[in-house]
Design an enzyme around this catalytic site. Structure first.
Site, PDB file in Angstrom:
ATOM      1  N   SER A  15      22.294  23.309  80.429  1.00  0.00           N
ATOM      2  CA  SER A  15      23.396  22.345  80.288  1.00  0.00           C
ATOM      3  C   SER A  15      23.771  22.124  78.822  1.00  0.00           C
ATOM      4  CB  SER A  15      22.989  21.011  80.897  1.00  0.00           C
ATOM      5  OG  SER A  15      22.665  21.184  82.246  1.00  0.00           O
ATOM      6  N   GLU A  35      20.644  34.257  77.234  1.00  0.00           N
ATOM      7  CA  GLU A  35      19.869  33.686  78.343  1.00  0.00           C
ATOM      8  C   GLU A  35      18.977  34.771  78.931  1.00  0.00           C
ATOM      9  OE1 GLU A  35      19.399  30.508  79.831  1.00  0.00           O
ATOM     10  OE2 GLU A  35      17.911  31.778  80.818  1.00  0.00           O
ATOM     11  N   THR A  42      17.614  24.472  83.644  1.00  0.00           N
ATOM     12  CA  THR A  42      16.769  23.649  84.516  1.00  0.00           C
ATOM     13  C   THR A  42      17.602  22.756  85.424  1.00  0.00           C
ATOM     14  OG1 THR A  42      15.032  23.611  82.835  1.00  0.00           O
ATOM     15  CG2 THR A  42      14.927  21.917  84.534  1.00  0.00           C
ATOM     16  N   CYS A  43      18.574  22.063  84.866  1.00  0.00           N
ATOM     17  CA  CYS A  43      19.309  21.064  85.649  1.00  0.00           C
ATOM     18  C   CYS A  43      20.002  21.698  86.845  1.00  0.00           C
ATOM     19  CB  CYS A  43      20.322  20.338  84.756  1.00  0.00           C
ATOM     20  SG  CYS A  43      21.322  19.181  85.686  1.00  0.00           S
ATOM     21  N   CYS A  48      17.838  18.794  88.435  1.00  0.00           N
ATOM     22  CA  CYS A  48      18.735  17.747  88.951  1.00  0.00           C
ATOM     23  C   CYS A  48      19.532  18.152  90.194  1.00  0.00           C
ATOM     24  CB  CYS A  48      19.758  17.346  87.885  1.00  0.00           C
ATOM     25  SG  CYS A  48      19.188  17.443  86.204  1.00  0.00           S
ATOM     26  N   LYS A  51      17.408  19.323  93.365  1.00  0.00           N
ATOM     27  CA  LYS A  51      16.642  18.129  93.755  1.00  0.00           C
ATOM     28  C   LYS A  51      17.535  17.122  94.465  1.00  0.00           C
ATOM     29  CE  LYS A  51      16.956  14.848  91.361  1.00  0.00           C
ATOM     30  NZ  LYS A  51      16.355  14.480  90.101  1.00  0.00           N
ATOM     31  N   GLY A 175       2.837  10.434  88.351  1.00  0.00           N
ATOM     32  CA  GLY A 175       3.561   9.217  88.722  1.00  0.00           C
ATOM     33  C   GLY A 175       4.876   9.098  87.985  1.00  0.00           C
ATOM     34  N   TYR A 177       8.994  10.725  87.001  1.00  0.00           N
ATOM     35  CA  TYR A 177      10.256  10.970  87.710  1.00  0.00           C
ATOM     36  C   TYR A 177      10.082  11.988  88.844  1.00  0.00           C
ATOM     37  CZ  TYR A 177      13.452   9.390  83.861  1.00  0.00           C
ATOM     38  OH  TYR A 177      14.159   8.702  82.922  1.00  0.00           O
ATOM     39  N   ILE A 178       9.530  13.151  88.476  1.00  0.00           N
ATOM     40  CA  ILE A 178       9.542  14.267  89.432  1.00  0.00           C
ATOM     41  C   ILE A 178       8.634  13.962  90.616  1.00  0.00           C
ATOM     42  CG2 ILE A 178       8.992  16.720  89.721  1.00  0.00           C
ATOM     43  CD1 ILE A 178       9.886  17.187  86.854  1.00  0.00           C
ATOM     44  N   GLU A 181      10.216  11.368  92.973  1.00  0.00           N
ATOM     45  CA  GLU A 181      11.385  11.921  93.672  1.00  0.00           C
ATOM     46  C   GLU A 181      10.961  12.865  94.794  1.00  0.00           C
ATOM     47  OE1 GLU A 181      14.727  11.591  90.122  1.00  0.00           O
ATOM     48  OE2 GLU A 181      13.810  13.528  90.462  1.00  0.00           O
ATOM     49  N   GLY A 261       4.270  16.404  83.941  1.00  0.00           N
ATOM     50  CA  GLY A 261       4.983  16.495  82.669  1.00  0.00           C
ATOM     51  C   GLY A 261       5.452  17.906  82.361  1.00  0.00           C
ATOM     52  N   THR A 310      19.679  15.588  81.086  1.00  0.00           N
ATOM     53  CA  THR A 310      20.794  16.527  80.938  1.00  0.00           C
ATOM     54  C   THR A 310      21.966  15.964  80.118  1.00  0.00           C
ATOM     55  OG1 THR A 310      20.219  17.618  82.979  1.00  0.00           O
ATOM     56  CG2 THR A 310      22.508  17.850  82.265  1.00  0.00           C
ATOM     57  N   ALA A 340      18.354   7.340  85.848  1.00  0.00           N
ATOM     58  CA  ALA A 340      18.113   7.051  87.262  1.00  0.00           C
ATOM     59  C   ALA A 340      16.914   7.833  87.730  1.00  0.00           C
ATOM     60  CB  ALA A 340      19.331   7.440  88.093  1.00  0.00           C
ATOM     61  N   HIS A 435      33.192  -8.113  96.777  1.00  0.00           N
ATOM     62  CA  HIS A 435      32.494  -8.663  97.926  1.00  0.00           C
ATOM     63  C   HIS A 435      32.921  -7.995  99.216  1.00  0.00           C
ATOM     64  CE1 HIS A 435      30.212 -11.690 100.052  1.00  0.00           C
ATOM     65  NE2 HIS A 435      31.222 -11.811 100.894  1.00  0.00           N
ATOM     66  N   GLU A 440      27.641  -6.919  93.303  1.00  0.00           N
ATOM     67  CA  GLU A 440      28.161  -8.222  92.856  1.00  0.00           C
ATOM     68  C   GLU A 440      27.040  -9.149  92.384  1.00  0.00           C
ATOM     69  OE1 GLU A 440      30.030 -10.797  95.825  1.00  0.00           O
ATOM     70  OE2 GLU A 440      28.953  -9.733  97.405  1.00  0.00           O
TER      71      GLU A 440
HETATM   72  P1  NDP Z   1       6.858  12.523  83.291  1.00  0.00           P
HETATM   73  O1  NDP Z   1       6.452  12.674  81.882  1.00  0.00           O
HETATM   74  O2  NDP Z   1       7.975  11.641  83.666  1.00  0.00           O
HETATM   75  O3  NDP Z   1       5.610  12.083  84.163  1.00  0.00           O
HETATM   76  C1  NDP Z   1       4.405  12.784  84.133  1.00  0.00           C
HETATM   77  C2  NDP Z   1       3.432  12.077  85.048  1.00  0.00           C
HETATM   78  O4  NDP Z   1       2.239  12.842  85.163  1.00  0.00           O
HETATM   79  C3  NDP Z   1       3.034  10.706  84.523  1.00  0.00           C
HETATM   80  O5  NDP Z   1       2.844   9.852  85.609  1.00  0.00           O
HETATM   81  C4  NDP Z   1       1.700  11.017  83.829  1.00  0.00           C
HETATM   82  O6  NDP Z   1       0.836   9.925  83.824  1.00  0.00           O
HETATM   83  C5  NDP Z   1       1.124  12.063  84.753  1.00  0.00           C
HETATM   84  N1  NDP Z   1       0.172  12.925  84.102  1.00  0.00           N
HETATM   85  C6  NDP Z   1       0.294  13.590  82.944  1.00  0.00           C
HETATM   86  N2  NDP Z   1      -0.796  14.324  82.698  1.00  0.00           N
HETATM   87  C7  NDP Z   1      -1.627  14.120  83.735  1.00  0.00           C
HETATM   88  C8  NDP Z   1      -2.920  14.593  84.061  1.00  0.00           C
HETATM   89  N3  NDP Z   1      -3.559  15.430  83.273  1.00  0.00           N
HETATM   90  N4  NDP Z   1      -3.501  14.169  85.222  1.00  0.00           N
HETATM   91  C9  NDP Z   1      -2.841  13.318  86.021  1.00  0.00           C
HETATM   92  N5  NDP Z   1      -1.617  12.829  85.775  1.00  0.00           N
HETATM   93  C10 NDP Z   1      -1.025  13.235  84.635  1.00  0.00           C
HETATM   94  O7  NDP Z   1       7.078  14.018  83.754  1.00  0.00           O
HETATM   95  P2  NDP Z   1       7.814  14.653  84.988  1.00  0.00           P
HETATM   96  O8  NDP Z   1       7.131  15.964  85.143  1.00  0.00           O
HETATM   97  O9  NDP Z   1       7.875  13.739  86.154  1.00  0.00           O
HETATM   98  O10 NDP Z   1       9.303  14.823  84.451  1.00  0.00           O
HETATM   99  C11 NDP Z   1       9.561  15.454  83.193  1.00  0.00           C
HETATM  100  C12 NDP Z   1      10.815  14.918  82.579  1.00  0.00           C
HETATM  101  O11 NDP Z   1      11.929  15.435  83.268  1.00  0.00           O
HETATM  102  C13 NDP Z   1      10.986  13.404  82.650  1.00  0.00           C
HETATM  103  O12 NDP Z   1      10.351  12.747  81.594  1.00  0.00           O
HETATM  104  C14 NDP Z   1      12.454  13.234  82.615  1.00  0.00           C
HETATM  105  O13 NDP Z   1      12.873  13.121  81.284  1.00  0.00           O
HETATM  106  C15 NDP Z   1      12.974  14.505  83.228  1.00  0.00           C
HETATM  107  N6  NDP Z   1      13.465  14.245  84.588  1.00  0.00           N
HETATM  108  C16 NDP Z   1      14.522  13.416  84.789  1.00  0.00           C
HETATM  109  C17 NDP Z   1      14.969  13.149  86.068  1.00  0.00           C
HETATM  110  C18 NDP Z   1      16.096  12.197  86.277  1.00  0.00           C
HETATM  111  O14 NDP Z   1      16.823  11.912  85.338  1.00  0.00           O
HETATM  112  N7  NDP Z   1      16.275  11.670  87.494  1.00  0.00           N
HETATM  113  C19 NDP Z   1      14.336  13.754  87.237  1.00  0.00           C
HETATM  114  C20 NDP Z   1      13.232  14.585  86.917  1.00  0.00           C
HETATM  115  C21 NDP Z   1      12.831  14.813  85.640  1.00  0.00           C
HETATM  116  P3  NDP Z   1       0.868   8.838  82.634  1.00  0.00           P
HETATM  117  O15 NDP Z   1       1.976   7.926  82.915  1.00  0.00           O
HETATM  118  O16 NDP Z   1      -0.481   8.226  82.739  1.00  0.00           O
HETATM  119  O17 NDP Z   1       1.034   9.642  81.360  1.00  0.00           O
END
Ligand code: NDP
Length: 458
Positions: A15, A35, A42-43, A48, A51, A175, A177-178, A181, A261, A310, A340, A435, A440
């Site tokens: 993107s 490329e 990715t998006c 995005c 998904k 825990g 975003y991904i 979702e 991550g 993105t 979001a 309404h 609202e």
């Molecule tokens: P995130 O960084 O959002 O979350 C990673 C999660 O994995 C956290 O809960 C983290 O825990 C956990 N974690 C990391 N390392 C370990 C480990 N060794 N063992 C267990 N748990 C672990 O990454 P995502 O992969 O979910 O997404 C990547 C990025 O992509 C996002 O930050 C976002 O910017 C983008 N994204 C945006 C979306 C949107 O706009 N809707 C949708 C999807 C992705 P802890 O909190 O403890 O570090």
């Protein structure tokens, strides 16, 4: 004779790369984009877009369940995962073609292959050498997983979007975003979902009330969330996989997905060799103009690992094109970027969380509303929406808006404009509501939260 083959050479047709290249091309710059995989990044291909298509698919289970309350008789619906994946893939093919056509129409030359930067003005792709005045790195990132025994058995979001069949039982680790979702997606299609998080709550960095409320709603929908849990090892067995926690528990699943991550795609690009500095995670360091430590080389998006979204990558890349090729210096503004999470229910958020605002301002006012959306009165669905407004008490400026509930991403986009314009709570109050709508509530909240809500889930 121009000194270089191109004015701008972009590496990565996602993107950010595509948007910046096209904008530069529109100002008459001679632009190439390289490329190594499919055009779209990715998006469009692994994030995005696919998904969100799966999120839409998963939401139909709610619609079927809710319909009875409105007088419909719905015979038990059946669902065919391969049909959805095929339809999704067809749409991605269509989008990739659109991206290719857009590049062509913008006079951006597409060079296919893996790029290596050999000096500040030279890039090699598939044995050919290209020179450029400016180089833009837009190579994105990739999923990372921790190094534990059995990690070779797990999938990432890349594979989750293309599974040949729907897993009956899935364990999702993470825990962020991904993870949340995909937990919503698989649960919506009927899978048994166990989500493993190492903290007490999901979505670290989001407003704590939303984090707690989302977990409640996900549990109500049958997702098992195991907090403060880590995985020790994963073993393959006859009927799938056994996941062993560090507490000694064993969880059986057909599939294990990690969403722990992402890391920047900088390996093997030749960056260290030519003096482009990176941080310890491999993210390219840039200044406020997106310039790396080599002054004619720029970087945007996930490869810089700041706000990995993105629209941010697109804005950063267009800022570079404006600055370099339109005599219009633009710095990307990373403040108040709305975001979001397409969980079920979804989250929309902009500005500061309550905790951040407490740290930043002398005194804040918090307004919140938790209510049953009107649709749920007849459907009988036991799910509540949560909205919060955070106000700097001294200036009356609204510094944060947060929502968990249906349409939250659609609603918060509009609020982001108000926050960007510096709107005050008084101006929110003066705005007439629509309404009946959930939105609202954002202009009718009058009561300050009497007691500050709990701070810092962990
Ligand atoms: P995130 O960084 O959002 O979350 C990673 C999660 O994995 C956290 O809960 C983290 O825990 C956990 N974690 C990391 N390392 C370990 C480990 N060794 N063992 C267990 N748990 C672990 O990454 P995502 O992969 O979910 O997404 C990547 C990025 O992509 C996002 O930050 C976002 O910017 C983008 N994204 C945006 C979306 C949107 O706009 N809707 C949708 C999807 C992705 P802890 O909190 O403890 O570090």
């Amino acid at each position: 004779m121009p000194r270089y083959d191109f004015d701008l050479f972009t590496i990565g047709a996602g993107s950010g790369g595509v948007a910046g290249s096209r904008r530069a091309g529109s100002y008459g710059a001679r632009v190439a984009i390289c490329e190594e995989s499919r055009v779209g990044g990715t998006c469009v291909l692994r994030g995005c877009v696919p998904k969100k298509l799966l999120v839409y698919g998963a939401q139909f289970s709610d619609a079927f369940a809710d319909a009875a309350g409105f007088g419909w008789t719905v015979s038990p619906p059946s669902f065919d995962w391969p049909s959805l994946i095929a339809a999704k893939n067809k749409e991605l093919d269509r989008l990739e073609q659109i991206y290719r056509t857009m590049l062509k129409n913008s006079n951006v030359e597409l060079i296919e292959g893996r790029a290596i930067i050999t000096d500040a003005h030279t890039v090699e792709v598939a044995g050919r050498t290209y020179t450029a005045d400016k180089i833009m790195i837009a190579t994105g990132g990739h999923p990372t997983v921790p190094d534990i025994p059995g990690i070779e058995h797990v999938i990432s979001s890349n594979e989750a979007l293309d599974l040949p069949e729907l897993p009956r039982r899935i364990v999702i680790v993470g825990g962020g975003y991904i993870a949340v979702e995909f937990a919503g997606i698989f649960r919506g299609f009927g899978s048994e979902v166990v989500e493993i998080i190492r903290r007490e709550d999901l979505l670290y960095g989001f407003d704590d009330d939303l984090r707690v409320a989302l977990a409640q709603e996900m549990r109500n929908r049958g997702i098992e969330i195991r907090a403060r849990t880590q995985i020790a090892r994963i073993e393959k067995c006859d009927i799938g996989y056994s996941v062993f926690t560090t507490h000694g528990q064993e969880i059986s699943a057909d599939l294990v997905m990690y969403a722990t991550g992402r890391k920047p795609n900088t390996h093997g690009l030749g960056l260290t060799e030519i003096g482009v500095e990176m941080n310890q995670d491999g993210a390219v360091l840039v200044d406020e103009w997106q310039r790396t430590t080599v002054p004619n080389i720029y970087a945007v998006g996930d490869v810089t690992d700041r706000l990995n979204l993105t629209p941010v990558a697109i804005a950063e890349a267009r800022a570079i094109a404006e600055t370099l090729f339109n005599d219009n210096p633009v710095k990307m503004d990373h403040a108040d970027v709305p975001t979001a999470v397409f969980s079920n229910p979804p989250i929309g958020t902009v500005g500061l969380t309550e905790e951040e605002a407490r740290r930043e301002y002398r005194e804040i006012d918090v307004y919140s509303a938790r209510f049953r959306p009107m649709k749920n009165t007849l459907s009988g669905r036991d799910e509540r929406t949560l909205m919060k407004i955070i106000v700097d008490a001294d200036s009356d400026r609204v510094v944060g808006c947060h929502m968990l509930g249906p349409d939250a991403p659609e609603i918060v986009q509009g609020l982001a404009i108000a926050i960007k314009c510096g709107a005050t709570k008084k101006q929110f109050d003066q705005t007439v509501g629509i309404h009946p709508s959930a939105a609202e509530e954002f202009v009718t909240m009058r009561e300050k939260a009497v007691r500050p809500t709990k701070l810092a889930a962990d």
